[in-house]
Design a protein around this motif. Structure first.
Motif, PDB file in Angstrom:
ATOM      1  N   LEU A 103       0.820  -1.210   0.000  1.00 45.82           N
ATOM      2  CA  LEU A 103       0.000   0.000   0.000  1.00 45.82           C
ATOM      3  C   LEU A 103       0.859   1.268   0.000  1.00 45.82           C
ATOM      4  O   LEU A 103       1.928   1.292   0.622  1.00 45.82           O
ATOM      5  CB  LEU A 103      -0.891   0.051   1.244  1.00 45.82           C
ATOM      6  CG  LEU A 103      -2.047  -0.931   1.347  1.00 45.82           C
ATOM      7  CD1 LEU A 103      -2.763  -0.728   2.681  1.00 45.82           C
ATOM      8  CD2 LEU A 103      -3.017  -0.746   0.193  1.00 45.82           C
ATOM      9  N   PRO A 104       0.378   2.334  -0.667  1.00 42.35           N
ATOM     10  CA  PRO A 104       0.969   3.655  -0.419  1.00 42.35           C
ATOM     11  C   PRO A 104       0.441   4.176   0.917  1.00 42.35           C
ATOM     12  O   PRO A 104      -0.367   3.517   1.588  1.00 42.35           O
ATOM     13  CB  PRO A 104       0.442   4.487  -1.585  1.00 42.35           C
ATOM     14  CG  PRO A 104      -0.879   3.857  -1.914  1.00 42.35           C
ATOM     15  CD  PRO A 104      -0.732   2.385  -1.629  1.00 42.35           C
ATOM     16  N   ALA A 160      -7.620  16.991  -2.582  1.00 40.32           N
ATOM     17  CA  ALA A 160      -8.208  15.791  -1.989  1.00 40.32           C
ATOM     18  C   ALA A 160      -7.198  14.653  -2.060  1.00 40.32           C
ATOM     19  O   ALA A 160      -6.417  14.549  -3.011  1.00 40.32           O
ATOM     20  CB  ALA A 160      -9.488  15.410  -2.726  1.00 40.32           C
ATOM     21  N   PHE A 161      -7.236  13.789  -1.045  1.00 40.57           N
ATOM     22  CA  PHE A 161      -6.310  12.667  -0.971  1.00 40.57           C
ATOM     23  C   PHE A 161      -7.043  11.415  -0.488  1.00 40.57           C
ATOM     24  O   PHE A 161      -7.861  11.499   0.437  1.00 40.57           O
ATOM     25  CB  PHE A 161      -5.169  12.957   0.014  1.00 40.57           C
ATOM     26  CG  PHE A 161      -4.288  14.103  -0.376  1.00 40.57           C
ATOM     27  CD1 PHE A 161      -3.116  13.880  -1.086  1.00 40.57           C
ATOM     28  CD2 PHE A 161      -4.626  15.404  -0.039  1.00 40.57           C
ATOM     29  CE1 PHE A 161      -2.296  14.938  -1.457  1.00 40.57           C
ATOM     30  CE2 PHE A 161      -3.819  16.473  -0.403  1.00 40.57           C
ATOM     31  CZ  PHE A 161      -2.649  16.231  -1.110  1.00 40.57           C
ATOM     32  N   LEU A 162      -6.735  10.294  -1.107  1.00 38.69           N
ATOM     33  CA  LEU A 162      -7.070   9.011  -0.519  1.00 38.69           C
ATOM     34  C   LEU A 162      -5.960   8.647   0.462  1.00 38.69           C
ATOM     35  O   LEU A 162      -4.771   8.824   0.165  1.00 38.69           O
ATOM     36  CB  LEU A 162      -7.162   7.921  -1.590  1.00 38.69           C
ATOM     37  CG  LEU A 162      -8.484   7.796  -2.347  1.00 38.69           C
ATOM     38  CD1 LEU A 162      -8.308   6.871  -3.554  1.00 38.69           C
ATOM     39  CD2 LEU A 162      -9.600   7.265  -1.442  1.00 38.69           C
ATOM     40  N   PHE A 177      -0.963   5.440   6.184  1.00 36.28           N
ATOM     41  CA  PHE A 177      -1.037   6.837   6.611  1.00 36.28           C
ATOM     42  C   PHE A 177      -0.993   6.921   8.132  1.00 36.28           C
ATOM     43  O   PHE A 177      -0.293   7.765   8.703  1.00 36.28           O
ATOM     44  CB  PHE A 177      -2.324   7.457   6.075  1.00 36.28           C
ATOM     45  CG  PHE A 177      -2.489   8.923   6.352  1.00 36.28           C
ATOM     46  CD1 PHE A 177      -1.943   9.878   5.507  1.00 36.28           C
ATOM     47  CD2 PHE A 177      -3.222   9.371   7.449  1.00 36.28           C
ATOM     48  CE1 PHE A 177      -2.106  11.241   5.746  1.00 36.28           C
ATOM     49  CE2 PHE A 177      -3.389  10.723   7.706  1.00 36.28           C
ATOM     50  CZ  PHE A 177      -2.835  11.661   6.847  1.00 36.28           C
ATOM     51  N   ASN A 178      -1.721   6.032   8.789  1.00 33.68           N
ATOM     52  CA  ASN A 178      -1.745   6.035  10.248  1.00 33.68           C
ATOM     53  C   ASN A 178      -0.438   5.537  10.838  1.00 33.68           C
ATOM     54  O   ASN A 178      -0.091   5.889  11.972  1.00 33.68           O
ATOM     55  CB  ASN A 178      -2.921   5.203  10.754  1.00 33.68           C
ATOM     56  CG  ASN A 178      -4.251   5.872  10.458  1.00 33.68           C
ATOM     57  OD1 ASN A 178      -4.383   7.089  10.565  1.00 33.68           O
ATOM     58  ND2 ASN A 178      -5.241   5.087  10.054  1.00 33.68           N
ATOM     59  N   VAL A 179       0.310   4.726  10.093  1.00 36.35           N
ATOM     60  CA  VAL A 179       1.643   4.321  10.549  1.00 36.35           C
ATOM     61  C   VAL A 179       2.566   5.536  10.558  1.00 36.35           C
ATOM     62  O   VAL A 179       3.333   5.741  11.502  1.00 36.35           O
ATOM     63  CB  VAL A 179       2.211   3.198   9.663  1.00 36.35           C
ATOM     64  CG1 VAL A 179       3.622   2.819  10.099  1.00 36.35           C
ATOM     65  CG2 VAL A 179       1.301   1.965   9.703  1.00 36.35           C
ATOM     66  N   ILE A 180       2.509   6.364   9.523  1.00 30.84           N
ATOM     67  CA  ILE A 180       3.326   7.583   9.493  1.00 30.84           C
ATOM     68  C   ILE A 180       2.918   8.514  10.621  1.00 30.84           C
ATOM     69  O   ILE A 180       3.769   9.185  11.232  1.00 30.84           O
ATOM     70  CB  ILE A 180       3.220   8.274   8.122  1.00 30.84           C
ATOM     71  CG1 ILE A 180       3.863   7.409   7.035  1.00 30.84           C
ATOM     72  CG2 ILE A 180       3.898   9.648   8.156  1.00 30.84           C
ATOM     73  CD1 ILE A 180       3.706   7.945   5.642  1.00 30.84           C
ATOM     74  N   ARG A 181       1.643   8.535  10.952  1.00 29.25           N
ATOM     75  CA  ARG A 181       1.200   9.391  12.060  1.00 29.25           C
ATOM     76  C   ARG A 181       1.755   8.923  13.409  1.00 29.25           C
ATOM     77  O   ARG A 181       1.749   9.693  14.376  1.00 29.25           O
ATOM     78  CB  ARG A 181      -0.327   9.465  12.118  1.00 29.25           C
ATOM     79  CG  ARG A 181      -0.927  10.275  10.974  1.00 29.25           C
ATOM     80  CD  ARG A 181      -2.444  10.449  11.127  1.00 29.25           C
ATOM     81  NE  ARG A 181      -2.767  11.590  11.989  1.00 29.25           N
ATOM     82  CZ  ARG A 181      -3.153  11.496  13.237  1.00 29.25           C
ATOM     83  NH1 ARG A 181      -3.279  10.302  13.827  1.00 29.25           N
ATOM     84  NH2 ARG A 181      -3.433  12.587  13.933  1.00 29.25           N
ATOM     85  N   ALA A 205       1.809  13.729   7.699  1.00 33.26           N
ATOM     86  CA  ALA A 205       1.711  12.445   7.000  1.00 33.26           C
ATOM     87  C   ALA A 205       1.442  12.633   5.515  1.00 33.26           C
ATOM     88  O   ALA A 205       1.979  11.902   4.670  1.00 33.26           O
ATOM     89  CB  ALA A 205       0.629  11.580   7.644  1.00 33.26           C
ATOM     90  N   LEU A 206       0.605  13.614   5.165  1.00 31.92           N
ATOM     91  CA  LEU A 206       0.389  13.913   3.749  1.00 31.92           C
ATOM     92  C   LEU A 206       1.677  14.383   3.086  1.00 31.92           C
ATOM     93  O   LEU A 206       2.017  13.968   1.974  1.00 31.92           O
ATOM     94  CB  LEU A 206      -0.687  14.983   3.585  1.00 31.92           C
ATOM     95  CG  LEU A 206      -2.135  14.570   3.831  1.00 31.92           C
ATOM     96  CD1 LEU A 206      -3.047  15.793   3.753  1.00 31.92           C
ATOM     97  CD2 LEU A 206      -2.593  13.501   2.847  1.00 31.92           C
TER      98      LEU A 206
END
Length: 319
Positions: A227-228, A286-288, A293-297, A306-307
């Motif tokens: 996953l990205p 807008a971003f998916l 993403f939550n791992v980067i957070r 994170a974005l």
């Protein structure tokens, strides 16, 4: 190396109003030393690393006067994703191509998040901070009455006691984050990796140890290689009330809601779970966002951060 920043010739109580209680620092320091000894830190290390400590006025000023975060995503991204940082990242990516491939093979974390975090945290190692870590952590532990920062100061002493790094090498931010990945001492002890094979992890000078340590951190918190972390999308007319990290749906569901992925986006199954972020609200970008993403957070609990990690990594690799 003594990196303390004290105001020469001015009493601490006059330098900053909050330092009128500086006299109790030494009682606090005595208790911290006792706690370190009880934690098994050798007495010689405790004495060596705390002998010259005093409240650091520069650290307290930075901690007490943190700027209020009022930027929009457009404003934040315009300076975090600067042209200079992109150029530096592209050069580092080219220089580290083989190393990044080896780290990815070992840890299952791709180059994109590693380059993004590395660039944002320290501009690829160029801006690691210049505060003594034990100095910073002790000052913050005293001023905030914080067991967390006190524990991190003891972890920094433990790094010295183990011979992983001399006290002079423990240099970082005013908040005690160290080296190129900006690890707290406890994270260094639990997560840093000597990928170069030269003894203890050197996250200050070794790109190999830095990248492997960041990858190991992300893997520990559940990084999914397929996953990205995020990707820009078109989402015209999407109701902002139906967005946010907690509104998780399948890609097929988002497609039916009008979300369109961009050409060149990675192929993913339609049942892949994702959420949509509109960081500046309706009419903005807008971003998916995906589970990564939550791992980067976990590295920094900010949606903007994170974005930006995902955006910087993508932009550097496509430069």
């Amino acid at each position: 190396m003594d990196r303390r920043t004290l105001l020469t010739g001015i009493s601490l109580s006059l330098a900053l109003p909050g330092l009128a209680r500086a006299g109790d620092f030494f009682a606090f320091l005595a208790a911290l030393r006792a706690r370190a000894l009880a934690a098994g830190i050798p007495a010689a290390i405790v004495a060596q690393t705390t002998r010259h400590l005093a409240p650091n006025a520069a650290i307290l000023k930075l901690d007490h006067h943190q700027a209020e975060f009022t930027e929009t995503w457009v404003e934040y991204s315009s300076h975090v994703l600067s042209h200079a940082r992109l150029q530096a990242g592209a050069a580092k990516a080219a220089q580290s191509r083989n190393l990044l491939a080896a780290v990815t093979s070992r840890f299952g974390v791709g180059a994109e998040p590693l380059l993004g975090i590395w660039g944002i945290e320290t501009n690829y190692g160029a801006d690691q901070g210049d505060f003594g870590v034990i100095d910073a952590l002790t000052t913050l532990a005293w001023d905030r009455n914080s067991r967390f920062f006190a524990g991190q100061a003891i972890d920094a002493m433990r790094i010295v006691a183990r011979g992983a790094a001399p006290a002079a090498r423990l240099i970082g931010s005013y908040a005690g984050a160290m080296g190129q990945p900006q690890f707290m001492p406890g994270v260094y002890l639990s997560t840093a990796v000597s990928f170069s094979g030269n003894g203890y992890p050197d996250i200050w000078h070794s790109d190999a140890d830095t990248l492997a340590s960041m990858a190991n951190y992300l893997r520990k918190y559940g990084w999914q290689p397929e996953l990205p972390s995020s990707e820009p999308v078109f989402a015209p007319g999407l109701d902002p009330a139906q967005t946010g990290r907690d509104v998780v749906r399948s890609l097929d569901d988002w497609r039916r809601a009008g979300v369109r992925r961009l050409p060149g986006a990675p192929a993913l199954p339609g049942d892949t779970r994702a959420a949509v972020l509109l960081p500046d609200g309706a009419g903005g970008e807008a971003f998916l966002i995906y589970a990564n993403f939550n791992v980067i957070r976990r590295y920094n609990a900010s949606d903007f951060y994170a974005l930006a990690v995902g955006e910087l990594g993508r932009m550097v690799l496509s430069a």
